[in-house]
Design an enzyme around this catalytic site. Structure first.
Site, PDB file in Angstrom:
ATOM      1  N   GLN A  88       2.129  -2.222   5.519  1.00  0.00           N
ATOM      2  CA  GLN A  88       2.414  -0.842   5.889  1.00  0.00           C
ATOM      3  C   GLN A  88       2.956  -0.790   7.327  1.00  0.00           C
ATOM      4  O   GLN A  88       3.881  -0.051   7.626  1.00  0.00           O
ATOM      5  CB  GLN A  88       1.161   0.003   5.744  1.00  0.00           C
ATOM      6  CG  GLN A  88       1.463   1.466   5.619  1.00  0.00           C
ATOM      7  CD  GLN A  88       0.383   2.187   4.848  1.00  0.00           C
ATOM      8  OE1 GLN A  88      -0.732   2.315   5.339  1.00  0.00           O
ATOM      9  NE2 GLN A  88       0.693   2.651   3.656  1.00  0.00           N
ATOM     10  N   PHE A  89       2.376  -1.622   8.180  1.00  0.00           N
ATOM     11  CA  PHE A  89       2.890  -1.869   9.532  1.00  0.00           C
ATOM     12  C   PHE A  89       2.753  -3.364   9.780  1.00  0.00           C
ATOM     13  O   PHE A  89       1.799  -3.985   9.300  1.00  0.00           O
ATOM     14  CB  PHE A  89       2.075  -1.101  10.588  1.00  0.00           C
ATOM     15  CG  PHE A  89       2.338   0.379  10.595  1.00  0.00           C
ATOM     16  CD1 PHE A  89       3.199   0.948  11.521  1.00  0.00           C
ATOM     17  CD2 PHE A  89       1.723   1.206   9.667  1.00  0.00           C
ATOM     18  CE1 PHE A  89       3.445   2.313  11.519  1.00  0.00           C
ATOM     19  CE2 PHE A  89       1.971   2.571   9.653  1.00  0.00           C
ATOM     20  CZ  PHE A  89       2.831   3.128  10.588  1.00  0.00           C
ATOM     21  N   ALA A  90       3.679  -3.913  10.545  1.00  0.00           N
ATOM     22  CA  ALA A  90       3.640  -5.358  10.814  1.00  0.00           C
ATOM     23  C   ALA A  90       2.290  -5.773  11.394  1.00  0.00           C
ATOM     24  O   ALA A  90       1.805  -6.869  11.148  1.00  0.00           O
ATOM     25  CB  ALA A  90       4.755  -5.731  11.792  1.00  0.00           C
ATOM     26  N   ASP A  91       1.681  -4.864  12.145  1.00  0.00           N
ATOM     27  CA  ASP A  91       0.407  -5.173  12.799  1.00  0.00           C
ATOM     28  C   ASP A  91      -0.656  -5.665  11.809  1.00  0.00           C
ATOM     29  O   ASP A  91      -1.502  -6.480  12.158  1.00  0.00           O
ATOM     30  CB  ASP A  91      -0.109  -3.926  13.514  1.00  0.00           C
ATOM     31  CG  ASP A  91       0.958  -3.305  14.402  1.00  0.00           C
ATOM     32  OD1 ASP A  91       0.812  -3.393  15.628  1.00  0.00           O
ATOM     33  OD2 ASP A  91       1.948  -2.748  13.875  1.00  0.00           O
ATOM     34  N   PHE A  92      -0.604  -5.151  10.594  1.00  0.00           N
ATOM     35  CA  PHE A  92      -1.664  -5.481   9.641  1.00  0.00           C
ATOM     36  C   PHE A  92      -1.520  -6.876   9.047  1.00  0.00           C
ATOM     37  O   PHE A  92      -2.376  -7.327   8.298  1.00  0.00           O
ATOM     38  CB  PHE A  92      -1.736  -4.417   8.540  1.00  0.00           C
ATOM     39  CG  PHE A  92      -2.036  -3.056   9.102  1.00  0.00           C
ATOM     40  CD1 PHE A  92      -3.150  -2.869   9.900  1.00  0.00           C
ATOM     41  CD2 PHE A  92      -1.190  -1.980   8.881  1.00  0.00           C
ATOM     42  CE1 PHE A  92      -3.430  -1.627  10.466  1.00  0.00           C
ATOM     43  CE2 PHE A  92      -1.455  -0.742   9.439  1.00  0.00           C
ATOM     44  CZ  PHE A  92      -2.574  -0.556  10.234  1.00  0.00           C
ATOM     45  N   ILE A  93      -0.460  -7.555   9.391  1.00  0.00           N
ATOM     46  CA  ILE A  93      -0.291  -8.914   8.888  1.00  0.00           C
ATOM     47  C   ILE A  93      -1.407  -9.817   9.415  1.00  0.00           C
ATOM     48  O   ILE A  93      -1.698 -10.862   8.834  1.00  0.00           O
ATOM     49  CB  ILE A  93       1.108  -9.476   9.260  1.00  0.00           C
ATOM     50  CG1 ILE A  93       1.420 -10.718   8.440  1.00  0.00           C
ATOM     51  CG2 ILE A  93       1.235  -9.740  10.731  1.00  0.00           C
ATOM     52  CD1 ILE A  93       1.490 -10.519   6.967  1.00  0.00           C
ATOM     53  N   GLU A 111      -4.748  -6.660   2.533  1.00  0.00           N
ATOM     54  CA  GLU A 111      -3.598  -7.495   2.917  1.00  0.00           C
ATOM     55  C   GLU A 111      -3.763  -8.936   2.439  1.00  0.00           C
ATOM     56  O   GLU A 111      -2.795  -9.598   2.067  1.00  0.00           O
ATOM     57  CB  GLU A 111      -3.391  -7.453   4.433  1.00  0.00           C
ATOM     58  CG  GLU A 111      -2.750  -6.165   4.945  1.00  0.00           C
ATOM     59  CD  GLU A 111      -3.691  -4.966   4.917  1.00  0.00           C
ATOM     60  OE1 GLU A 111      -4.920  -5.165   4.770  1.00  0.00           O
ATOM     61  OE2 GLU A 111      -3.198  -3.831   5.037  1.00  0.00           O
ATOM     62  N   LEU A 152      -6.097  -1.424  -0.328  1.00  0.00           N
ATOM     63  CA  LEU A 152      -5.985  -1.767   1.095  1.00  0.00           C
ATOM     64  C   LEU A 152      -6.522  -3.185   1.278  1.00  0.00           C
ATOM     65  O   LEU A 152      -7.683  -3.390   1.615  1.00  0.00           O
ATOM     66  CB  LEU A 152      -6.799  -0.739   1.903  1.00  0.00           C
ATOM     67  CG  LEU A 152      -6.528  -0.635   3.394  1.00  0.00           C
ATOM     68  CD1 LEU A 152      -7.122   0.654   3.938  1.00  0.00           C
ATOM     69  CD2 LEU A 152      -7.074  -1.823   4.167  1.00  0.00           C
ATOM     70  N   HIS A 162       0.074  -0.101  15.928  1.00  0.00           N
ATOM     71  CA  HIS A 162       1.191   0.292  15.067  1.00  0.00           C
ATOM     72  C   HIS A 162       2.528   0.065  15.768  1.00  0.00           C
ATOM     73  O   HIS A 162       3.507   0.719  15.466  1.00  0.00           O
ATOM     74  CB  HIS A 162       1.088   1.776  14.677  1.00  0.00           C
ATOM     75  CG  HIS A 162      -0.050   2.075  13.762  1.00  0.00           C
ATOM     76  ND1 HIS A 162      -1.347   2.130  14.182  1.00  0.00           N
ATOM     77  CD2 HIS A 162      -0.083   2.324  12.424  1.00  0.00           C
ATOM     78  CE1 HIS A 162      -2.139   2.414  13.156  1.00  0.00           C
ATOM     79  NE2 HIS A 162      -1.404   2.532  12.077  1.00  0.00           N
ATOM     80  N   GLU A 211       0.843  -1.193   0.000  1.00  0.00           N
ATOM     81  CA  GLU A 211       0.000   0.000   0.000  1.00  0.00           C
ATOM     82  C   GLU A 211       0.884   1.251   0.000  1.00  0.00           C
ATOM     83  O   GLU A 211       1.778   1.375   0.836  1.00  0.00           O
ATOM     84  CB  GLU A 211      -0.921  -0.021   1.229  1.00  0.00           C
ATOM     85  CG  GLU A 211      -1.948  -1.146   1.130  1.00  0.00           C
ATOM     86  CD  GLU A 211      -2.482  -1.626   2.474  1.00  0.00           C
ATOM     87  OE1 GLU A 211      -2.416  -0.875   3.463  1.00  0.00           O
ATOM     88  OE2 GLU A 211      -2.963  -2.780   2.523  1.00  0.00           O
TER      89      GLU A 211
END
Ligand SMILES: Cc1ncc(C[n+]2csc(CCOP(=O)(O)OP(=O)(O)O)c2C)c(N)n1
Ligand SMILES: [Mg+2]
Lengths: 323, 348
Positions: free
Chosen positions: A82-87, A60, A58, A127, A29
């Site tokens: 975009q941030f590891a959190d979104f995995i 994942e 957007l 985040h 993204e």
């Protein structure tokens, strides 16, 4: 050889691989025109075009799932979260599809997912996370957590070369803070080989990622009283048991340190392995320093309390020394 | 309001020729239909005999949909067929004995006993093995299409999904991404009107699932999934359109799942009249009578084909039964790929 930031080392390594191997493409993204939330792919789209530097919606699941398909078709995708959190939104694609395809269907899935992780900037619960332990539990995935600029480049090249799905955790707190010499030419750092960050004789600290620097600061402060060896694992799957056990057998005391939360964290695996394999050489119970079992809090005093600090490591090392 | 196009039935031999099938092709389609059903019927018997561990699924009622679409694929096209799509494996040329070996958990099954039932595929035939989680393979197929687009190859990916699985986010993400990039992918919905025991009106509220295509910026087509020729023609149109850069199509094949969800399920929740009505449209019987009326299929040909299929199946089962069970010592082998695993035609 030039001095580069950790971020620049990642960016340069990725660019070199894209120049060398036409099969490598990046997708994520805002990575194209904008160059990514952290600018790792700045300028890539001009150089490689919009079909090798792909701005994804957007999505994942679609990003990681499509990487699997493209990899099986012969490409070498590198996805950016975009941030590891979104995995978490692509868990199924990694864990259900990519991780198991080799074992059950004989199909290699050579993909890399880059994951900007870690806290220290009031990123709050969504985040700031370090979800590497969850994935280290999944057979079929490989997990890389570089701490130095040189490793960041060499491990990224290895990750892209690797025939498996590799999660590449790049710590946001190292991006611009850490600078060091990085060779200009292409090179690899093998997965599963730890690095002794600092040599010592009295206590071993086993850690990875940004915590290498926290441990280093604590070791410096204790320098005159205690000789601390720091083992930087570099990758959690595979992880270098040999290096850890060798160091522990030398020092007889060990502290395992991670920024992720404590219960079920990868540190527990390391501690259990030390107990199983090097119990006889221990002079003290192995110690864990990790974040408490809470989401990552937002407000600075809370976050500071959450992330293991130099003082926490100092206290742990003193306990061990005095045992 | 329905917005998808309703496909016309194919009626004459002339129309079929226009769509690219000659008489020998038609007989091959017929063979594939019989073999598809035969594999699943014989598998069901083996299951009842206790020779197949775990569970057992069939695609009864979906044979024309799977065979029709697969027949329209080009040799270099790829796809991710699901548990109702045995016909795809058959048309792409899987050796039936390997399917039985797979069912029975033997080392010669495509997954060497690591996975069961239709969770298998031969990469060399352009197929990628499905996972249980539905429709997780849909974004994967989109990724194949993305690879074709990046390399500017004239190849197409086929992504199968059930109408029940259309409710999951993977469907949306995959279709939306494919729409934004006009990727060469055809989404094939096996709409058999039931998702386990759940009827369609509890899975989605639009009239046809193919209506959703418009919202993703591409075409939707609804086709009678029991009419193998209509399925073939619509799939061919969609595939060739994708190949020429015209973007995705959502092709919804309407059928009824003619058995329970899996063989443990008696499907008592499906109204009897529904089964009776759809039994009249049995895809094999429909195509057989079409061939007799339009392509002069003779009694002798029918008998010969039936005999061949029977022999193929018996030989296949015998050979599969000779295949050993996996060695427990190999349990931990192959979790991770080695560089040699990338040395395959599809990985290059
Ligand atoms: C994500 C997920 N949830 C639940 C299941 C269990 N399950 C297997 S098949 C099925 C019904 C699927 O219905 P549909 O998509 O219409 O396909 P069909 O079986 O009718 O061909 C369910 C609920 C699953 N496989 N995957
Ligand atoms: Mg269904």
């Amino acid at each position: 050889m030039a001095v580069k930031t950790y971020l620049q080392a990642i960016s340069d390594g990725l660019r070199q691989e894209m120049q060398r191997d036409k099969r490598v493409y990046v997708i994520g993204e805002d990575i194209g025109v904008y160059g990514g939330a952290f600018k790792v792919t700045q300028g890539f789209q001009e150089e490689f075009g919009a079909w090798r530097v792909i701005d994804a919606p957007l999505s994942e699941t679609a990003i990681v799932g499509s990487c699997t398909g493209a990899a099986i078709m012969g490409l070498r995708p590198v996805a950016e979260m975009q941030f590891a959190d979104f995995i978490s939104c692509a868990w199924d694609q990694l864990v259900t599809v990519a991780a198991k395809q080799r074992y059950r269907a004989g199909t290699a899935v050579p993909i890399v997912v880059r994951l900007p992780s870690g806290g220290g900037f009031s990123g709050g619960p969504f985040h700031s996370q370090n979800p590497e332990s969850s994935f280290a539990h999944i057979p079929g995935l490989k997990i890389v957590c570089p701490a130095t600029p040189a490793d960041a480049k060499g491990l990224l090249v290895s990750a892209i070369e690797d025939p498996n799905p590799v999660l590449y955790f790049e710590h946001k707190h190292l991006y611009r803070r850490i600078k060091d010499e990085v060779p200009d030419e292409r090179y690899t750092v093998p997965l599963g080989k730890a690095r002794v960050h600092r040599e010592g004789d009295d206590v071993t600290v086993v850690t990875w990622g940004a915590m290498v620097y926290t441990a280093d600061e604590a070791a410096k402060q204790l320098e005159s009283d205690l000789s601390v060896e720091i083992v930087d694992l570099r990758s959690l799957s595979p992880w270098d048991k040999e290096a850890v056990l060798t160091s522990v057998e030398k020092t007889s005391r060990a502290l395992v340190l991670h920024e992720d939360t404590r219960t079920g964290g990868f540190g527990a695996e390391i501690v259990a392995t030390i107990m199983e394999e090097s119990f006889e050489s221990l002079d003290a119970p192995v110690k864990r320093v990790a974040a408490p079992d809470t989401p990552v809090p937002f407000s600075p005093p809370l976050e500071k309390k959450f992330i293991p600090q130099v003082e926490d490591v100092l206290a742990g090392l003193r306990d061990l020394a005095e045992y | 309001m329905a917005v998808a196009r309703e496909a016309e039935p194919v009626s004459s031999l002339r129309e079929v020729k226009e769509a690219g099938l000659d008489r020998e092709d038609l007989l091959n389609v017929y063979r594939s239909l019989l073999l598809t059903r035969g594999i699943e019927d014989r598998g069901h018997i083996l299951y009842k005999q206790g020779k197949i561990p775990g569970s057992f699924y069939t695609g009864r009622g979906n044979e024309a949909a799977s065979v029709g679409v697969a027949t329209a694929m080009g040799p270099d096209d790829v796809g991710t067929p699901l548990h109702r799509d045995m016909g795809v494996h058959v048309v792409r040329g899987v050796e039936p004995w390997r399917i039985f070996a797979q069912y029975m958990g033997r080392v010669d099954g495509p997954t060497r006993g690591r996975d069961g039932n239709v969770h298998m595929a031969d990469n060399k035939l352009g197929l990628i093995a499905m996972v249980s989680h539905l429709p997780a393979m849909l974004p994967v197929a989109v990724g194949c299409a993305l690879a074709f687009r990046i390399r500017e190859e004239k190849r197409v990916a086929l992504a199968w999904f059930g109408e029940g699985a259309s409710a999951r986010g993977d469907t949306h993400e995959g279709m939306n991404f494919a729409g934004t990039r006009r990727l060469p992918v055809v989404f094939v919905c096996d709409n058999n009107q039931w998702a386990y025991s759940t009827p369609t009106h509890l899975e989605y509220a639009c009239e046809n699932l193919a209506d959703r295509a418009q919202a993703y910026g591409f075409d939707g087509v609804v086709v009678d999934g029991t009419d193998v020729l209509a399925v073939y023609r619509e799939a061919k149109r969609a595939i060739e359109k994708a190949r020429e850069g015209g973007g995705p199509t959502l092709l919804e094949c309407m059928t009824l799942r003619m058995e329970g969800h899996a063989v443990h399920d008696d499907a008592s929740y499906v109204p009897k009249e529904m089964f009776e009505e759809w039994a009249k449209r049995d895809p094999l019987e429909r195509f057989r009578s079409w061939l007799r009326e339009n392509a002069d299929l003779t009694d002798e040909e029918e008998e010969e084909i039936a005999g061949q299929i029977k022999k193929t199946l018996s030989d296949a089962i015998r050979r599969a039964d000779e295949s050993p069970l996996p060695n427990p010592d190999d349990l931990t082998e192959g979790v991770y790929a080695s560089p040699e695993d990338l040395d395959t035609p599809h990985h290059k």
